[in-house]
Design an enzyme around this catalytic site. Structure first.
Site, mmCIF file in Angstrom:
data_model
loop_
_atom_site.group_PDB
_atom_site.id
_atom_site.type_symbol
_atom_site.label_atom_id
_atom_site.label_comp_id
_atom_site.label_asym_id
_atom_site.label_seq_id
_atom_site.Cartn_x
_atom_site.Cartn_y
_atom_site.Cartn_z
ATOM 1 N N GLY A 253 7.248 -2.226 -2.960
ATOM 2 C CA GLY A 253 6.555 -0.947 -2.991
ATOM 3 C C GLY A 253 6.999 -0.080 -4.149
ATOM 4 N N ARG A 254 7.926 0.855 -3.872
ATOM 5 C CA ARG A 254 8.309 1.859 -4.868
ATOM 6 C C ARG A 254 8.886 1.243 -6.133
ATOM 7 N NH1 ARG A 254 5.638 6.411 -3.070
ATOM 8 N NH2 ARG A 254 5.221 5.798 -0.915
ATOM 9 N N GLY B 60 10.631 -3.965 2.004
ATOM 10 C CA GLY B 60 11.686 -2.968 2.099
ATOM 11 C C GLY B 60 12.923 -3.354 1.310
ATOM 12 N N GLY B 61 13.261 -2.554 0.294
ATOM 13 C CA GLY B 61 14.507 -2.756 -0.431
ATOM 14 C C GLY B 61 14.522 -3.910 -1.404
ATOM 15 N N LYS C 212 0.741 -4.621 8.994
ATOM 16 C CA LYS C 212 1.985 -4.149 8.382
ATOM 17 C C LYS C 212 2.668 -3.220 9.377
ATOM 18 C CE LYS C 212 3.931 -2.272 4.109
ATOM 19 N NZ LYS C 212 4.866 -1.286 4.679
ATOM 20 N N CYS D 147 3.157 3.529 9.170
ATOM 21 C CA CYS D 147 3.309 4.868 8.599
ATOM 22 C C CYS D 147 3.832 5.834 9.661
ATOM 23 C CB CYS D 147 1.979 5.366 8.055
ATOM 24 S SG CYS D 147 2.085 7.023 7.329
ATOM 25 N N PRO E 238 0.840 -1.204 0.000
ATOM 26 C CA PRO E 238 0.000 0.000 0.000
ATOM 27 C C PRO E 238 0.868 1.244 0.000
ATOM 28 C CG PRO E 238 0.032 -1.021 2.181
ATOM 29 C CD PRO E 238 0.753 -1.948 1.261
ATOM 30 N N MET E 239 0.565 2.186 -0.921
ATOM 31 C CA MET E 239 1.345 3.418 -1.031
ATOM 32 C C MET E 239 0.397 4.582 -1.260
ATOM 33 S SD MET E 239 4.536 2.142 -3.434
ATOM 34 C CE MET E 239 3.507 1.076 -4.465
#
Length: 334
Positions: free
Chosen positions: A236-237, A215-216, A142, A103, A19-20
């Site tokens: 994610g990104r 992450g990463g 999360k 978050c 989720p972003m």
């Protein structure tokens, strides 16, 4: 642990798109569904209080059936409101509900939810328990590996144990701590060092729990490596910035037959969704803003992105613009 590459046994959460905020709206999720038919997709975080008081739940909750499997991520610290959100998730047809305990933004902290809740495992447990009692959907969490000075393996394990006892069925662990003061959300995604080994160690200490690494993870190969040590890989990104990088993920992780997926195929697959969105009064840019990430590293990519961005933002931009953009890609063999 499931065997990577066996479609009969690999679960949806083996690969998920995180989720972003301002990224994983319904349009980007439909885009990603062109790329992976099997990945678990997440909504943007929806605040439970907003769901309770708004009369525009359709704007916050609606999704296209093609998006399944899909999880609703919610934020909040009130067990009653989160239970209401869990019931809505079931009514709306989501496959899972996820509580945001990761978050670090100041606005989220002001509402006493997100990463700051890691300091209060008992409250998180009450929230998860209320959500589980309100719905038959899986309730997942999360979270970070720690916050501020509350950052060691003993505290992390105690948090997971307490929340698991309350009924959480999977833990998506962002392998960075969060600094709640002094760093903004973007900095919290990059400055605290990645510590994948701590998430792996958590899985080793609690082998019966479902632990997903976040992450990463930048490539499908990173995800395959993560799945040898954890139960899921969450991206994610890297998924948002490089969607086509993940075109082989269904084959590599879920054992689906390989397929050659081009950018033009993705655009063509989005046209029915875009048509419905325009019929509902939406803007073409709502969808095309995500497509500017689709083509990269080839001659003409920058021109294609600029032209699509400029044309789709104009007043009255219609479906012809998206169809022409797809044809341009197809003519270029992309």
């Amino acid at each position: 642990m499931t065997e990577v590459g066996s479609p009969a046994t690999v679960a949806a959460h083996s690969f998920s798109v995180a989720p972003m905020l301002d990224c994983t709206d319904r349009h980007f999720r439909v885009l990603m569904r062109q790329i992976s038919r099997r990945a678990l997709l997440y909504s943007e975080m929806v605040v439970a209080q907003a769901l309770h008081y708004t009369n525009r739940r359709d704007r916050l909750l609606d999704f296209d059936p093609i998006e399944h499997p899909i999880a609703l991520q919610v934020g909040g610290d009130d067990p009653k409101l989160l239970a209401d959100a869990a019931r809505l998730a079931l009514d709306w047809g989501y496959d899972e509900i996820n509580l945001n305990v990761g978050c670090p933004s100041q606005r989220v902290q002001a509402g006493n939810f997100g990463a700051c809740l890691m300091a209060d495992p008992d409250l998180v447990a009450r929230c998860v328990e209320a959500m589980g009692q309100a719905t038959a959907l899986p309730v997942t969490v999360k979270h970070r590996i720690g916050i501020d000075d509350l950052d060691n393996d003993e505290l992390l394990t105690a948090f997971v144990d307490r929340v698991a006892a309350a009924g959480a069925q999977r833990f998506s662990v962002h392998a960075r701590k969060a600094w709640l003061e002094g760093l903004d959300p973007k900095q919290n995604r990059t400055i605290p060092p990645l510590q994948h080994e701590r998430v792996v160690a958590l899985k080793q200490r609690r082998p019966d729990l479902l632990i997903e690494l976040n992450g990463g993870l930048e490539t499908p190969e990173d995800c395959l490596a993560a799945l040898h040590e954890c139960d899921g890989a969450m991206v994610g990104r890297a998924a948002y910035a490089h969607p086509l990088r993940w075109a082989d993920i269904d084959h590599l992780i879920y054992g689906e037959p390989p397929r050659q997926l081009l950018a033009s195929d993705v655009v063509e697959g989005l046209i029915p969704h875009a048509a419905l969105h325009l019929q509902r009064g939406g803007r073409l840019w709502d969808l095309c803003r995500h497509l500017v990430q689709l083509v990269e590293g080839v001659p003409g990519a920058r021109h294609w992105r600029r032209e699509l961005g400029e044309r789709s933002q104009r007043k009255g931009a219609d479906l012809n613009i998206l169809e022409e953009a797809g044809r341009q890609l197809k003519d270029a063999g992309l």
